[in-house]
Design an enzyme around this catalytic site. Structure first.
Site, PDB file in Angstrom:
ATOM      1  N   SER A 269       0.847  -1.181   0.000  1.00 24.64           N
ATOM      2  CA  SER A 269       0.000   0.000   0.000  1.00 24.64           C
ATOM      3  C   SER A 269       0.886   1.234   0.000  1.00 24.64           C
ATOM      4  O   SER A 269       2.016   1.194   0.507  1.00 24.64           O
ATOM      5  CB  SER A 269      -0.905   0.012   1.237  1.00 24.64           C
ATOM      6  OG  SER A 269      -1.594   1.239   1.366  1.00 24.64           O
TER       7      SER A 269
ATOM      8  N   TYR B  34      -1.631  -0.754  10.559  1.00 27.18           N
ATOM      9  CA  TYR B  34      -1.885  -1.104   9.161  1.00 27.18           C
ATOM     10  C   TYR B  34      -0.691  -0.721   8.286  1.00 27.18           C
ATOM     11  O   TYR B  34      -0.227  -1.523   7.464  1.00 27.18           O
ATOM     12  CB  TYR B  34      -3.146  -0.397   8.661  1.00 27.18           C
ATOM     13  CG  TYR B  34      -3.418  -0.621   7.193  1.00 27.18           C
ATOM     14  CD1 TYR B  34      -3.870  -1.852   6.741  1.00 27.18           C
ATOM     15  CD2 TYR B  34      -3.204   0.395   6.265  1.00 27.18           C
ATOM     16  CE1 TYR B  34      -4.106  -2.069   5.384  1.00 27.18           C
ATOM     17  CE2 TYR B  34      -3.440   0.187   4.915  1.00 27.18           C
ATOM     18  CZ  TYR B  34      -3.895  -1.050   4.482  1.00 27.18           C
ATOM     19  OH  TYR B  34      -4.110  -1.258   3.145  1.00 27.18           O
TER      20      TYR B  34
END
Length: 264
Positions: free
Chosen positions: A144, A157
């Site tokens: 990501s 995350y």
């Protein structure tokens, strides 16, 4: 649709929705046999039916919790008895929660790493060994932009995605002598069910709407690079540039992140 992936087998985790679903259908549309992995069996069956219509060949469904090693190993055994070879592994399974780290649950962090990192690594190890024996194949791991550019309320995350990125970088070097390729895909925010868990308030989605990606567009780009030597795909271009600038000017990057990117 073309037949560029005819007789190829594409294994996709997180295939029940979002980018995983889109990649499975994009691959099927190019003739691939797809192997669908996620927890929701009904959704997988529905997508398998769509895939068969597109490809003209059966799709395989294996309901699996990617946070549980015993289920991963059981699914792997079923896959290798169901298909003759594995050409592409796309690791899309993952989730996140947006909270300040000091207020977040360590169990949530543990679960994120179990699925986003450890489950991915375990499954990649199993499939990667098959590819090494076959001297061919490609592994596509989803990191990501969050693993490259820090923003508030995403510590666990972002850390999990940074781990995926670096794991992929090392794996690429180790598998290169065996003819197995590794590509990392680092998208920014995407219109998927991810935010149903990560952003229950809906505020983040509203604030970053100008950067939101369509999962079908992401899927097209990923499948387009199947079989290529591309090492990393960062999307959208604006955030890809931001990630590079952050590495060059981290102090300025921190200030800009607080001003513009930490909108959760």
């Amino acid at each position: 649709m073309s037949d560029s992936l005819r007789n190829k087998v594409v294994v996709v985790t997180g295939a029940s929705s979002g980018i995983g679903r889109s990649i499975a259908l994009e691959s099927a549309g190019r003739g691939a046999t797809v192997v669908l992995i996620a927890r929701n069996e009904q959704r997988l069956n529905d997508i398998a039916a769509e895939a068969k219509e597109l490809s003209g060949v059966n799709a395989f469904v294996f309901p699996t919790d990617m946070g549980k090693s015993d289920e991963i190993e059981d699914t792997f055994k079923k896959i290798i008895t169901s298909v003759k070879h594995i050409d592409f592994l796309v690791n899309c399974a993952g989730f996140g929660k947006f909270e300040t780290f000091m207020d977040s649950s360590m169990q949530d962090a543990t679960n994120m790493f179990q699925v986003n990192v450890l489950g991915l690594m375990y499954f990649t190890r199993l499939i990667g060994r098959v590819m090494m024996e076959e001297k061919t194949g490609q592994i596509v791991n989803f990191g990501s932009i969050a693993g490259k550019v820090p923003t508030t309320k995403s510590a666990a995350y972002s850390a999990s995605k940074a781990a995926v990125i670096q794991f992929s970088n090392v794996l690429r070097l180790e598998l290169m002598p065996f003819g197995v390729k590794v590509m990392t895909v680092n998208p920014g925010p995407v219109y998927t069910n991810f935010f149903n868990i990560a952003d229950k308030t809906g505020n983040y989605v509203k604030n970053v709407e100008e950067f939101m990606l369509d999962p079908d567009d992401v899927a097209w780009q990923v499948v387009h690079y199947f079989g290529s030597n591309k090492r990393e795909l960062n999307l959208p271009i604006s955030l890809a540039v931001a990630a590079k600038l952050y590495n060059l000017f981290p102090a300025i990057g921190d200030k800009l992140s607080l001003m513009f990117a930490s909108r959760k």
